[in-house]
Scaffold this motif. Sequence first.
Motif, PDB file in Angstrom:
ATOM      1  N   PHE A   9       8.006  -7.541   1.514  1.00  0.00           N
ATOM      2  CA  PHE A   9       6.729  -6.919   1.152  1.00  0.00           C
ATOM      3  C   PHE A   9       6.083  -6.249   2.363  1.00  0.00           C
ATOM      4  N   GLU A  10       6.206  -6.904   3.510  1.00  0.00           N
ATOM      5  CA  GLU A  10       5.545  -6.326   4.692  1.00  0.00           C
ATOM      6  C   GLU A  10       6.203  -5.015   5.134  1.00  0.00           C
ATOM      7  N   VAL A  11       7.524  -4.924   4.989  1.00  0.00           N
ATOM      8  CA  VAL A  11       8.187  -3.664   5.348  1.00  0.00           C
ATOM      9  C   VAL A  11       7.943  -2.623   4.246  1.00  0.00           C
ATOM     10  N   ASN A  12       8.222  -3.007   3.007  1.00  0.00           N
ATOM     11  CA  ASN A  12       8.200  -2.008   1.929  1.00  0.00           C
ATOM     12  C   ASN A  12       6.796  -1.574   1.508  1.00  0.00           C
ATOM     13  N   ALA A  13       5.899  -2.506   1.371  1.00  0.00           N
ATOM     14  CA  ALA A  13       4.564  -2.141   0.873  1.00  0.00           C
ATOM     15  C   ALA A  13       3.587  -1.912   2.020  1.00  0.00           C
ATOM     16  N   VAL A  14       3.490  -2.897   2.936  1.00  0.00           N
ATOM     17  CA  VAL A  14       2.504  -2.760   4.019  1.00  0.00           C
ATOM     18  C   VAL A  14       2.927  -1.651   4.989  1.00  0.00           C
ATOM     19  N   GLY A  15       4.232  -1.537   5.243  1.00  0.00           N
ATOM     20  CA  GLY A  15       4.715  -0.463   6.129  1.00  0.00           C
ATOM     21  C   GLY A  15       4.294   0.900   5.603  1.00  0.00           C
ATOM     22  N   THR A  16       4.427   1.091   4.298  1.00  0.00           N
ATOM     23  CA  THR A  16       4.039   2.379   3.707  1.00  0.00           C
ATOM     24  C   THR A  16       2.519   2.566   3.764  1.00  0.00           C
ATOM     25  N   LEU A  17       1.768   1.486   3.538  1.00  0.00           N
ATOM     26  CA  LEU A  17       0.300   1.586   3.640  1.00  0.00           C
ATOM     27  C   LEU A  17      -0.099   1.948   5.081  1.00  0.00           C
ATOM     28  N   ASN A  18       0.574   1.334   6.057  1.00  0.00           N
ATOM     29  CA  ASN A  18       0.282   1.676   7.460  1.00  0.00           C
ATOM     30  C   ASN A  18       0.478   3.170   7.709  1.00  0.00           C
ATOM     31  N   LEU A  19       1.561   3.703   7.142  1.00  0.00           N
ATOM     32  CA  LEU A  19       1.878   5.118   7.374  1.00  0.00           C
ATOM     33  C   LEU A  19       0.886   6.031   6.636  1.00  0.00           C
ATOM     34  N   LEU A  20       0.518   5.629   5.432  1.00  0.00           N
ATOM     35  CA  LEU A  20      -0.459   6.429   4.671  1.00  0.00           C
ATOM     36  C   LEU A  20      -1.802   6.488   5.402  1.00  0.00           C
ATOM     37  N   GLU A  21      -2.229   5.338   5.901  1.00  0.00           N
ATOM     38  CA  GLU A  21      -3.519   5.305   6.602  1.00  0.00           C
ATOM     39  C   GLU A  21      -3.463   6.133   7.889  1.00  0.00           C
ATOM     40  N   ALA A  22      -2.328   6.033   8.586  1.00  0.00           N
ATOM     41  CA  ALA A  22      -2.174   6.828   9.815  1.00  0.00           C
ATOM     42  C   ALA A  22      -2.227   8.312   9.475  1.00  0.00           C
ATOM     43  N   ALA A  23      -1.589   8.678   8.370  1.00  0.00           N
ATOM     44  CA  ALA A  23      -1.589  10.081   7.947  1.00  0.00           C
ATOM     45  C   ALA A  23      -3.003  10.524   7.560  1.00  0.00           C
ATOM     46  N   ARG A  24      -3.702   9.669   6.836  1.00  0.00           N
ATOM     47  CA  ARG A  24      -5.063  10.028   6.402  1.00  0.00           C
ATOM     48  C   ARG A  24      -5.981  10.220   7.605  1.00  0.00           C
ATOM     49  N   ALA A  25      -5.755   9.413   8.637  1.00  0.00           N
ATOM     50  CA  ALA A  25      -6.618   9.511   9.822  1.00  0.00           C
ATOM     51  C   ALA A  25      -6.310  10.758  10.650  1.00  0.00           C
ATOM     52  N   SER A  26      -5.034  11.158  10.716  1.00  0.00           N
ATOM     53  CA  SER A  26      -4.663  12.193  11.693  1.00  0.00           C
ATOM     54  C   SER A  26      -4.192  13.514  11.102  1.00  0.00           C
ATOM     55  N   CYS A  27      -3.578  13.476   9.932  1.00  0.00           N
ATOM     56  CA  CYS A  27      -3.052  14.737   9.389  1.00  0.00           C
ATOM     57  C   CYS A  27      -3.038  14.692   7.853  1.00  0.00           C
ATOM     58  N   PRO A  28      -4.218  14.551   7.246  1.00  0.00           N
ATOM     59  CA  PRO A  28      -4.278  14.379   5.786  1.00  0.00           C
ATOM     60  C   PRO A  28      -3.782  15.596   5.003  1.00  0.00           C
ATOM     61  N   GLU A  29      -3.668  16.741   5.696  1.00  0.00           N
ATOM     62  CA  GLU A  29      -3.198  17.952   4.983  1.00  0.00           C
ATOM     63  C   GLU A  29      -1.674  18.018   4.933  1.00  0.00           C
ATOM     64  N   SER A  30      -1.007  17.182   5.728  1.00  0.00           N
ATOM     65  CA  SER A  30       0.460  17.291   5.820  1.00  0.00           C
ATOM     66  C   SER A  30       1.129  16.612   4.619  1.00  0.00           C
ATOM     67  N   PRO A  31       2.131  17.251   4.029  1.00  0.00           N
ATOM     68  CA  PRO A  31       2.858  16.613   2.939  1.00  0.00           C
ATOM     69  C   PRO A  31       3.432  15.269   3.367  1.00  0.00           C
ATOM     70  N   PHE A  32       3.345  14.310   2.465  1.00  0.00           N
ATOM     71  CA  PHE A  32       3.809  12.947   2.716  1.00  0.00           C
ATOM     72  C   PHE A  32       4.799  12.588   1.615  1.00  0.00           C
ATOM     73  N   ALA A  33       6.074  12.449   1.973  1.00  0.00           N
ATOM     74  CA  ALA A  33       7.101  12.151   0.962  1.00  0.00           C
ATOM     75  C   ALA A  33       7.584  10.721   1.132  1.00  0.00           C
ATOM     76  N   PHE A  34       7.572   9.993   0.034  1.00  0.00           N
ATOM     77  CA  PHE A  34       7.978   8.579   0.043  1.00  0.00           C
ATOM     78  C   PHE A  34       9.247   8.420  -0.782  1.00  0.00           C
ATOM     79  N   LEU A  35      10.237   7.736  -0.200  1.00  0.00           N
ATOM     80  CA  LEU A  35      11.462   7.443  -0.939  1.00  0.00           C
ATOM     81  C   LEU A  35      11.245   6.166  -1.732  1.00  0.00           C
ATOM     82  N   SER A  36      10.905   6.343  -3.006  1.00  0.00           N
ATOM     83  CA  SER A  36      10.723   5.214  -3.907  1.00  0.00           C
ATOM     84  C   SER A  36      12.072   4.918  -4.562  1.00  0.00           C
ATOM     85  N   THR A  37      12.081   4.214  -5.651  1.00  0.00           N
ATOM     86  CA  THR A  37      13.347   3.809  -6.261  1.00  0.00           C
ATOM     87  C   THR A  37      13.208   3.715  -7.781  1.00  0.00           C
TER      88      THR A  37
END
Length: 353
Positions: free
Chosen positions: A105-133
Motif C-alpha cells: 500500500f505504501e508503494v502503490n497508493a502512498v507513493g502515487t499520492l506523494n507524486l501527485l502532491e509534488a506535481a500539484r505543488a510544482s507543476c500542476p499544468e504538466s500531464p501526469f500519467a499513471f500506470l494503473s491495472t
Amino acid sequence: MTSAVVTGSSGLIGSEMVAMFDRLGWESHGVDNNMRRDFFGEDGDTTANLRRLLGSTKRFTHHDIDVRDRVGLGRLIAEARPDLILDCAAQPSHDLAARRPFDDFEVNAVGTLNLLEAARASCPESPFAFLSTNKVYGDAPNELELVELETRFDYADPDRREGIDESCRIDATTHSLFGASKAAADLLVQEYGRYYGMPTVCFRGGCLTGSTHASAELHGFLAYLARCIREGRTYRIYGHKGKQVRDNIHARDVCTAVLAFAESPRAGAVYNIGGGRSNAVSILEAIARFEDLLGRKLDREYVDEPRRGDHICYITDLGRFRGDYPGWELTVTLDDIFAEFVGQSGARASART
Ligand SMILES: NC(=O)c1ccc[n+]([C@@H]2O[C@H](COP(=O)([O-])OP(=O)(O)OC[C@H]3O[C@@H](n4cnc5c(N)ncnc54)[C@H](O)[C@@H]3O)[C@@H](O)[C@H]2O)c1
C-alpha cells in the motif's frame, strides 16, 4: 527541449519510456530504488535496465529515491519542474501484497499520492500519467459467461468480442490487496484531475510485456514463461486448466499511448490499455508457441488452484482510447512479441554485463 520525470524508471515500462524520451531529445529524470529486487529476489533485479539506460542515453539522470520518500520526491519535482510525469513505480504482485500489505500500500497508493502532491505543488499544468491495472476491476470480469474452447476460454456473448471496457465496475468485488492499493491510487489520480483540474490519466493495463522485463514467477507472464523454457525451469500453471487468457501489449505501444496523451491531455481521464483480441493468448497457447519456436519442451507442473485475483479471460477493449486518440495504434503484434522473446536469449544476459 522537453523534460520528464519517470518513477520506476528501471522497470519494463519506465525504462522503455526513458529510452524513447532520449531518442526524442527530451531530458529525463528516473526514480528507482530497485525495490523489485527486494520484492522478487535476484530474478527481479532491474540493475541491467539501469545500466543499459546509463550506457545508451544522453539526457537521462538516475535518482535512487524511494517513492515513499515524500520529501525527496517533492524536492526532485520542484527542481526538475518536468513537462510530463509518468508514474510506473509499483509493487506489482497479488501474492506478495498478501504477504507484505504495508509495503504494497505504501508503494502503490502512498507513493502515487506523494507524486501527485509534488506535481500539484510544482507543476500542476504538466500531464501526469499513471500506470494503473485491469486488476482495479477485481473479479468482476470473471462474472461474464464464458465458453470453454480446446485451448482457451472466451466470452460467450458475441457482443463482448472486443473485451472489457471502462464501464466495468470497480467495487463490490474481490481485488486482492494489490488490486485494492492500485484502485486507491487510480481514484486519487482521477480525483487530482476532477478536483484540482490537473491533466491526469490512468492507463489500466492488461499484460504489459517486453524482453527487458526482469521476469519473476509472481510477475511478468510471457517473460517468465520464456525464461523457464530457456533456462529449463519448471513452470507452474495455476488453475483454469491453463486456458486463462491474457492480452499482451508491448512496452513500446504503452509508451506511445502515454506520448499521445501528453500531446493532447485531458483531466481525470481513464483508459484501458492492452493488446486487445489480436494480442490475446492463453497459457496453453503461449507454451505451445514457445515450444514450437524454441524446439524445446517446457517442464510444467499443474497446480489445481487458481491464483486469487486472476482473471479467467481478460481482453482489453481499446475503444475509448482509440476514439480519443485516433492517431495511436498497436504496432507490435503477438508474433512480434514472441519473436522478441525467442531472439532475446542473450539480450538480458548481455545487458547485465
Ligand atoms: N507489467 C504488467 O503486466 C503490468 C500490468 C498492468 C499494470 N502494470 C503497472 O504498470 C506499471 C509498470 O509496470 P512494470 O511492469 O514496468 O513494472 P516493473 O516492476 O518492471 O517496474 C517497476 C519499477 O519500480 C521500481 N520500484 C518499486 N518500488 C519502488 C519504490 N518504492 N521507489 C522507487 N522505485 C520503486 C522497481 O524497482 C521497478 O524497477 C506498474 O505500476 C504496474 O502496476 C503492469
